[in-house]
Write a protein that holds these residues in place. Structure first.
Motif, mmCIF file in Angstrom:
data_model
loop_
_atom_site.group_PDB
_atom_site.id
_atom_site.type_symbol
_atom_site.label_atom_id
_atom_site.label_comp_id
_atom_site.label_asym_id
_atom_site.label_seq_id
_atom_site.Cartn_x
_atom_site.Cartn_y
_atom_site.Cartn_z
ATOM 1 N N UNK A 227 0.830 -1.207 0.000
ATOM 2 C CA UNK A 227 0.000 0.000 0.000
ATOM 3 C C UNK A 227 0.868 1.262 0.000
ATOM 4 N N UNK A 228 1.986 1.224 0.703
ATOM 5 C CA UNK A 228 2.892 2.371 0.735
ATOM 6 C C UNK A 228 3.520 2.623 -0.628
ATOM 7 N N UNK A 229 3.885 1.548 -1.308
ATOM 8 C CA UNK A 229 4.479 1.677 -2.645
ATOM 9 C C UNK A 229 3.453 2.185 -3.648
ATOM 10 N N UNK A 230 2.215 1.683 -3.562
ATOM 11 C CA UNK A 230 1.157 2.148 -4.450
ATOM 12 C C UNK A 230 0.860 3.621 -4.198
ATOM 13 N N UNK A 231 0.855 4.038 -2.940
ATOM 14 C CA UNK A 231 0.551 5.434 -2.597
ATOM 15 C C UNK A 231 1.548 6.390 -3.247
ATOM 16 N N UNK A 232 2.836 6.094 -3.160
ATOM 17 C CA UNK A 232 3.845 6.985 -3.738
ATOM 18 C C UNK A 232 3.803 6.954 -5.252
ATOM 19 N N UNK A 233 3.563 5.776 -5.846
ATOM 20 C CA UNK A 233 3.534 5.687 -7.304
ATOM 21 C C UNK A 233 2.368 6.486 -7.880
ATOM 22 N N UNK A 234 1.199 6.422 -7.252
ATOM 23 C CA UNK A 234 0.036 7.167 -7.752
ATOM 24 C C UNK A 234 0.225 8.659 -7.501
ATOM 25 N N UNK A 235 0.777 9.036 -6.365
ATOM 26 C CA UNK A 235 1.008 10.451 -6.072
ATOM 27 C C UNK A 235 2.008 11.052 -7.050
ATOM 28 N N UNK A 236 3.052 10.306 -7.389
ATOM 29 C CA UNK A 236 4.079 10.818 -8.304
ATOM 30 C C UNK A 236 3.633 10.814 -9.748
ATOM 31 N N UNK A 237 2.465 10.224 -10.051
ATOM 32 C CA UNK A 237 1.998 10.199 -11.423
ATOM 33 C C UNK A 237 2.542 9.040 -12.225
ATOM 34 N N UNK A 238 3.219 8.096 -11.590
ATOM 35 C CA UNK A 238 3.681 6.922 -12.317
ATOM 36 C C UNK A 238 2.497 6.056 -12.761
ATOM 37 N N UNK A 239 1.409 6.130 -12.000
ATOM 38 C CA UNK A 239 0.216 5.342 -12.318
ATOM 39 C C UNK A 239 -0.977 6.289 -12.395
ATOM 40 N N UNK A 240 -1.652 6.281 -13.517
ATOM 41 C CA UNK A 240 -2.901 7.026 -13.707
ATOM 42 C C UNK A 240 -3.843 6.130 -14.508
ATOM 43 N N UNK A 241 -4.976 5.801 -13.909
ATOM 44 C CA UNK A 241 -5.942 4.890 -14.525
ATOM 45 C C UNK A 241 -6.995 5.696 -15.261
#
Length: 392
Positions: free
Chosen positions: A336-350
């Motif tokens: 969950x911590x890794x997902x949180x940073x990836x989505x915040x940084x814009x690495x993941x956008x659905x």
């Protein structure tokens, strides 16, 4: 008898008168033989056999620039020439001594003029004056004439350059000369989360991610050169025409702090730890969409814990269900911590979630569901986008 005695005495005086100078000269000859030897040598070298000439020779250094080092000077004008003419003496130490006259002055001529070069060539091949460059002008461009043959336009056949229709197709044409490479694997994320990455460039404020190497499988070199980055390094979501305009705003810098990331990780863990990585990223995107929406708090902690004091009436149920929030699975927390940073940084956008700000589980029927636009279903969560600009 007297007369004979007188003559005897006169002969003895005469012998004694000549004996003393003779003995003195013999002593000088035996005591100082070098002077005589030098004088005899000079007389022999000069070819003079007459007496009285032996004291007229002395040696001197040659002038600078000469071909020899020592000159043997004679007072007698009958002397030989310089070494260049074949004259001179080879000394025992290998030194070459030239013979010259005492009346000879220093030769003012240079080596080029003085040295005999009958069997040699001169040092300088040729010397010719160089004319300085003159001013010139190329003339006006209107006065130029082309070297090409001027076509005759009076005939039916005419020659002209056709304008290529490439406007708007520059990248497409450039890509014809570009060989694609296989996609690069993002080693900064776990394989499960790396499969969800939609952008190789993270937000400039996300210091956890180093600048990514160019991935030419996603973006060609021509795209990176011809397309200007107007975001200044911040992550700006690429929204669809159906999404709300506020979703294309960058997040405030405070969302990358440790406290904000912990609140986002808590929301992901307690709301969707049983979901797949994509389902957890969708929940994180909804939370961050509310941060972008002016109708909600401007911080992650403010959005996650909004109305936490209202029992079963808060925004996220885990904050007001009065159940202790204990992390029982450290591995799920790390995910969950890794997902949180990836989505915040814009690495993941659905894109299928887009600007959605609401979701609920499939096993519940909230009363606000029919008032919103359903956009997608991921795992056990259904996501909604509001109407009317998304202010409610």
């Amino acid at each position: 008898m007297r007369k004979s005695d007188q003559f005897r005495r006169m002969g003895g005086n005469r012998r004694s008168r000549f004996a003393k100078p003779l003995l003195l000269g013999l002593g000088l000859l035996l005591g100082f033989p070098s002077f005589s030897g030098h004088a005899d040598l000079a007389t022999f070298l000069s070819g003079i056999n007459r007496g009285g000439e032996r004291w007229r020779m002395y040696m001197t250094r040659s002038p600078a620039g000469s071909l020899h080092e020592v000159e043997m000077v004679f007072n007698d004008p009958i002397t030989t020439g310089a070494i260049a003419d074949g004259a001179g003496v080879n000394m025992p130490d290998g030194e070459r001594v030239a013979l010259s006259s005492a009346e000879k002055q220093i030769d003012p001529r240079t080596d080029e003029e003085r040295v005999n070069r009958k069997g040699k060539k001169g040092r300088i091949v040729a010397v010719s004056p160089v004319t300085p460059p003159k001013d010139f002008t190329a003339g006006s461009i209107l006065e130029r004439t082309s070297f090409l043959i001027v076509p005759d336009f009076d005939n039916a056949e005419r020659m002209a350059f056709a304008k290529p229709e490439i406007r708007g197709r520059e990248i497409q044409i450039a890509m014809a000369f570009y060989k694609k490479k296989p996609p690069q694997v993002d080693t900064s994320l776990s394989p499960m989360i790396a499969s969800l990455v939609t952008s190789d460039k993270a937000d400039i404020l996300a210091t956890a991610y180093a600048p990514a190497k160019p991935d030419y499988a996603r973006q060609s070199p021509f795209d990176s050169i011809l397309r200007e980055d107007k975001s200044g390094g911040r992550f700006i979501p690429e929204i669809s025409p159906e999404d709300h305009a506020w979703a294309a705003n960058p997040l405030p810098p405070e969302v990358f702090s440790q406290a904000e990331q912990k609140c986002l990780t808590s929301g992901i863990y307690f709301e969707s730890r049983g979901e797949s990585a994509k389902g957890q990223a969708a929940v994180a995107q909804v939370i961050l969409n509310r941060v972008r929406n002016p109708a909600y708090p401007a911080t992650i902690c403010g959005v996650v814990y909004q109305n936490k004091d209202w029992y079963n009436r808060c925004q996220f149920s885990f904050t007001c269900d009065r159940i202790p929030d204990i992390v029982w699975s450290p591995s799920a927390w790390r995910t969950a911590k890794e997902v949180a940073l990836a989505v915040t940084a814009g690495k993941i956008w659905l894109p299928e979630v887009g600007s959605a700000t609401h979701y609920h589980a499939t096993y519940v029927r909230p009363d606000w569901g029919p008032t919103m636009k359903r956009v997608s279903k991921i795992g056990k969560h259904i996501f909604y986008r509001t109407y009317g600009g998304g202010w409610s």
